[in-house]
Design an enzyme around this catalytic site. Structure first.
Site: not given
Ligand code: BG6
Length: 499
Positions: A187-188, A250
């Protein structure tokens, strides 16, 4: 999470399924290259892109360099740095569906180990469409190499299932092939510096914890707003929607960081146990309650800077009568002694006015007010705002006496800004997470029970939404989503906060 001792990983071979795909180009290789520049990679490191496209090592490296130059936080390293990094990269053409070709992977490992004279850690990164994951994992699981749980790991990207049942099935499949400690579910958001800092803010200070509870906190809000629409991802997004794409993973993980009890150590399982406790404590939403606590939206056509922009239903890969939500807001409660009856409002959406992820901890009003009422026109309750991105800051709002002979009380802010406090760039989430996989630290990764507990929270909403056809589109691009999202907080006497 990198320990204070900045451990460098041992000899590592990283295989990336989907090597020629977007994730590798935009995120993984730029992250690896930055780790290399920061001297976090082992001298004995090899990364192998796997895919069906026809590349030589040389042409593959050239393609990745384009990715680094377009997407890395450092467009170029020092002269010659790419030249010394590039030989670590190679490409192996293979069809992931072809069982026989998997022995090529074991052969590659054996060759490198012979050359290096040491045993290597082996990481298989599945940067592929979710429907390919079971097949690849099954084929990998048959390699004798994968039985070595001390040094072989598999990384699985989101989405992890599309509901509780499919997540359970995937967990069962992976669990039959690998030990849980070998499985790294990404989960980045957990790799973001500002998300990790929530635990530092809460548990490295004695100031906040005594008031971090239902006695002092009125409500919590977590907003992850994006200005972009689909960015050509119609094929994926149509089967997902905002609740699955952002909230199930997230935003619920961020909620866990805000709501968790203090871990007794930073052992991966201890931190994750505490987070699972939060997910399990989230009040289950009954089908008849969904309409009162969850709002969905989809953007229609609109315009930006005088130019027309297509509605979601006009985007490529989207059905003209699509019911996929591009906006979702939910109100949750965490049923435990710390948080009982404190609402947690979560919202996310595409085509909103700002790109910003922000957490608001709104404190209750002071219990008694001795100041004359004319002194307090602009008075506001204390609030702590945690900017996750792009503004990386923490703001504490409190009241102060306006200088002068008349008594007037105004809200003011104390601001901690990462950019002002720390020189240099913070690492990207994928740098942190890749390094963690290589060093074998699973703290920032999702355990099987954690993913399932998160699905349990959102599944009643998904079910209720599936049973009714929404009146879409219901918001214009560049607005803050459907009107009902405002009412979700306003009926409780609050507003959505961004600062
Ligand atoms: C991803 C989603 O996990 O996270 C995308 O699949 C989203 O739809 C993205 O745009 C958002 O990531 P960040 O790091 O730009 O907030």
């Amino acid at each position: 999470m990198i320990p204070a001792t900045n451990q460098r990983p041992a000899a590592t071979i990283l295989f990336i399924f989907g090597g020629s795909g977007d994730l590798n180009l935009r995120k993984l290789t730029p992250a690896l290259y930055n780790l290399y520049l920061d001297k976090y990679l082992s001298d004995r490191f090899a990364v192998v892109g796997l895919g069906r496209s026809n590349y030589t090592d040389e042409s593959f490296r050239e393609r990745l360099l384009e990715g680094v130059q377009s997407f890395s936080r450092r467009k170029n390293g020092p002269d010659d740095a790419w030249k010394s990094f590039a030989p670590m990269v190679s490409y192996l053409q293979m069809d992931a569906g072809d069982k026989a070709s998997y022995t090529k992977l074991s052969d590659f490992v054996a060759d490198r180990e012979k050359e290096w004279g040491v045993q290597a850690n082996v990481v298989f990164y599945l940067a592929v469409a979710p429907q390919l994951v079971p097949g690849i994992a099954t084929n990998l699981g048959k390699l004798p190499l994968c039985g070595d749980k001390s040094r072989v790991r598999i990384v699985v990207e989101k989405p992890f299932g599309r509901d509780l049942k499919t997540a359970q099935e995937l967990n069962a499949l992976l669990g039959g092939l690998f030990a849980e400690e070998q499985i790294y579910r990404i989960d980045h958001y957990l790799g973001k510096e500002t998300v990790q800092n929530i635990l530092a803010l809460r548990f490295a200070n004695s100031l906040f914890e005594p008031i971090w509870n239902r006695r002092y906190v009125d409500y919590v809000q977590i907003t992850a707003a994006e200005t972009v629409g689909l960015e050509g991802r119609g094929g994926y997004y149509e089967g997902s929607g905002a609740l699955r794409d952002m909230i199930q993973n997230h935003l619920l993980q961020v909620l866990c960081m805000v709501a968790t009890e203090a871990p007794i150590s930073f052992d991966a399982n201890e931190v994750r146990n505490k987070k699972v406790d939060v997910l399990n404590a989230i009040r289950r939403i009954k089908p008849e309650e969904v309409k009162d606590v969850a709002v969905r939206g989809q953007y229609g056509p609109g315009e930006k800077d005088g130019k027309p922009i297509p509605g979601y239903r006009e985007e490529e890969g989207v059905k003209p009568d699509s019911t996929t939500e591009t906006f979702a807001a939910v109100k949750l409660f965490v049923d435990n002694w710390r948080w009982e009856d404190v609402p947690f409002y979560l919202r996310t959406g595409k085509s909103l006015p700002e790109k910003a992820t922000v957490i608001t901890i709104q404190f209750k009003p002071a219990p008694y007010y001795a100041f004359p009422s004319e002194a307090t026109h602009s008075w506001q309750s204390n609030r702590l705002t945690i900017g996750i991105q792009p503004g990386m800051d923490i703001r504490l709002r409190f009241q102060a006496k306006r200088p002068g002979q008349t008594l007037a009380i105004d809200p003011v802010e104390m601001v901690f800004s990462y950019k002002d406090a720390y020189a240099g760039q913070e690492p990207e989430a994928y740098e942190t997470l890749l390094l963690d996989v290589m060093t074998g630290d699973a703290t920032l990764f999702m355990r099987a029970d954690q993913v399932e507990a998160a699905w349990k929270v959102v599944t009643p909403i998904l079910d209720a939404w599936e049973s009714e056809t929404p009146d879409f589109p219901n918001y214009t691009p560049g607005s803050w989503g459907p009107e009902a999202a405002m009412q979700l907080v306003e009926k409780d006497g609050f507003h959505w906060m961004m600062k």
